[in-house]
Design a protein around this motif. Structure first.
Motif, mmCIF file in Angstrom:
data_model
loop_
_atom_site.group_PDB
_atom_site.id
_atom_site.type_symbol
_atom_site.label_atom_id
_atom_site.label_comp_id
_atom_site.label_asym_id
_atom_site.label_seq_id
_atom_site.Cartn_x
_atom_site.Cartn_y
_atom_site.Cartn_z
ATOM 1 N N LEU A 14 0.871 -1.455 -0.095
ATOM 2 C CA LEU A 14 -0.067 0.005 0.017
ATOM 3 C C LEU A 14 0.914 1.246 -0.028
ATOM 4 C CD1 LEU A 14 -2.746 1.106 0.249
ATOM 5 C CD2 LEU A 14 -2.637 0.975 2.702
ATOM 6 N N ALA A 15 1.985 1.225 0.766
ATOM 7 C CA ALA A 15 2.703 2.376 0.950
ATOM 8 C C ALA A 15 3.113 3.151 -0.335
ATOM 9 C CB ALA A 15 3.840 2.225 1.882
ATOM 10 N N PRO A 16 3.626 2.575 -1.478
ATOM 11 C CA PRO A 16 4.163 3.192 -2.559
ATOM 12 C C PRO A 16 2.894 4.021 -3.135
ATOM 13 C CG PRO A 16 5.263 0.937 -2.545
ATOM 14 C CD PRO A 16 3.902 1.144 -1.630
ATOM 15 N N HIS A 17 1.708 3.836 -2.995
ATOM 16 C CA HIS A 17 0.747 4.568 -3.644
ATOM 17 C C HIS A 17 0.077 5.830 -2.902
ATOM 18 C CE1 HIS A 17 1.386 1.134 -6.499
ATOM 19 N NE2 HIS A 17 0.860 0.402 -5.414
ATOM 20 N N LEU A 18 0.616 5.862 -1.693
ATOM 21 C CA LEU A 18 -0.027 7.165 -0.854
ATOM 22 C C LEU A 18 0.569 8.394 -1.462
ATOM 23 C CD1 LEU A 18 0.131 5.225 2.569
ATOM 24 C CD2 LEU A 18 -1.571 5.253 1.247
ATOM 25 N N PRO A 19 -0.225 9.388 -1.114
ATOM 26 C CA PRO A 19 0.269 10.613 -1.498
ATOM 27 C C PRO A 19 1.355 11.100 -0.479
ATOM 28 C CG PRO A 19 -2.081 10.742 -0.394
ATOM 29 C CD PRO A 19 -1.558 9.602 -0.583
ATOM 30 N N LYS A 20 2.307 12.020 -1.266
ATOM 31 C CA LYS A 20 3.352 12.459 -0.435
ATOM 32 C C LYS A 20 2.884 13.982 0.224
ATOM 33 C CE LYS A 20 6.130 9.246 -1.679
ATOM 34 N NZ LYS A 20 5.191 8.535 -2.520
ATOM 35 N N PRO A 21 3.360 14.184 1.456
ATOM 36 C CA PRO A 21 2.955 15.487 1.927
ATOM 37 C C PRO A 21 3.527 16.568 1.147
ATOM 38 C CG PRO A 21 4.728 14.426 3.124
ATOM 39 C CD PRO A 21 4.287 13.595 2.136
ATOM 40 N N GLY A 22 2.502 17.697 1.079
ATOM 41 C CA GLY A 22 3.042 19.078 0.159
ATOM 42 C C GLY A 22 4.041 19.758 0.989
#
Length: 293
Positions: A14-22
């Motif tokens: 799951l982790a690779p597809h989570l959005p990165k913080p802005g």
């Protein structure tokens, strides 16, 4: 790791597809902790304010779930994990079945204002917003329906939320249009199963014409009244529909998919006022099924 939390294998998928913080704003709370809190609430159906303290602030958990439901983040994550599964050969395209299930609306889900929520004034309308909020009165009072297309491995490929009194047949085409599994090598995503199964509720001339145009083989029984009407018209009624009894036996796969999905109490009973938040809830439950080894 608590009961029901993501395992290391599930988190790795799951982790690779989570959005990165802005760049702007404060530091986000840890994704894994917050998502475990969302999964806990969906699995148990507890009010958001009653989340255990180990997940941090309940408001942080709720707001992230609401935002990701509104902007389509959960839906994008679902498509991403489906693409990974297709790359590994874990999607059974030989038989995709469609069905629907009714979900009783809790009193906490009743009575949302029939207007676009405040987020629309600041940004845009949520992705899955419905003016009717997906609530309708049927034999079970206030209910909503989840229309689902499931693959042979008993995992959802596409979801659609409607009021509880809506019929199944008109939702077949919109549901199939939501199947989009990206290919890692590029090109058009896969949208067409090898074979489609459904019960007699999906039998209509329009649906069969659509499936033939897309060259999708299908096994949908013909209701008695439609058969009698066709025979009464003689040669103008067209040919009898094909029906493969062996393929139709696999239709139980979508029913078992629904059972797995409704193991989550917040899916089996709708507690969310907004249709787009409930759609996000059902999507998160689907993601959990896809990331399981």
């Amino acid at each position: 790791m608590g009961r029901g939390d993501l395992t290391n294998d599930e988190w790795a998928r799951l982790a690779p597809h989570l959005p990165k913080p802005g760049r702007r704003g404060g530091r986000w709370s840890d994704h894994r902790t917050v998502i475990n809190g969302i999964l806990f609430r969906i699995r148990t159906g507890v009010p958001w304010r009653d989340l255990p303290e180990r997940f941090g602030s309940w408001k942080t958990v709720y707001e992230r779930h609401r935002r990701w439901s509104a902007d389509g983040t959960w839906e994008r994550i679902l498509h991403a994990v489906q693409a990974d599964a297709d790359t590994q050969g874990r999607i059974d395209w030989t038989m995709v079945s469609v069905d629907s299930t009714s979900c009783r609306a809790h009193q906490h889900a009743a009575g949302p204002p029939r207007t676009v929520p405040r987020i629309a004034k600041r940004r845009s309308t949520p992705r899955q917003h419905r003016p009717d909020e997906g609530l309708g009165r049927s034999r079970g009072d206030l209910t909503c329906k989840i229309h689902l297309a499931g693959e042979g491995g008993r995992r959802p490929l596409a979801l659609l939320i409607t009021p509880g009194q809506w019929g199944d047949s008109p939702q077949l085409i919109p549901l199939l249009e939501r199947i989009r599994v990206r290919r890692p090598s590029g090109g058009h995503p896969r949208t067409r199963p090898d074979h489609l199964g459904g019960d007699k509720a999906y039998s209509s001339r329009g649906n069969r014409r659509y499936l033939r145009r897309r060259q999708i083989k299908h096994t949908i029984p013909e209701p008695r009244d439609q058969r009698a009407n066709r025979q009464r018209r003689g040669s103008k009624g067209g040919r009898p529909v094909g029906f493969d009894e062996q393929m139709y036996k696999r239709r139980n796969e979508v029913e078992r998919t629904i059972n797995r999905l409704k193991n989550s109490r917040a899916v089996a009973t709708r507690y969310d006022k907004r249709a787009y938040v409930f759609y996000g809830t059902a999507t998160v439950a689907s993601i959990r099924l896809w990331v399981k080894p």
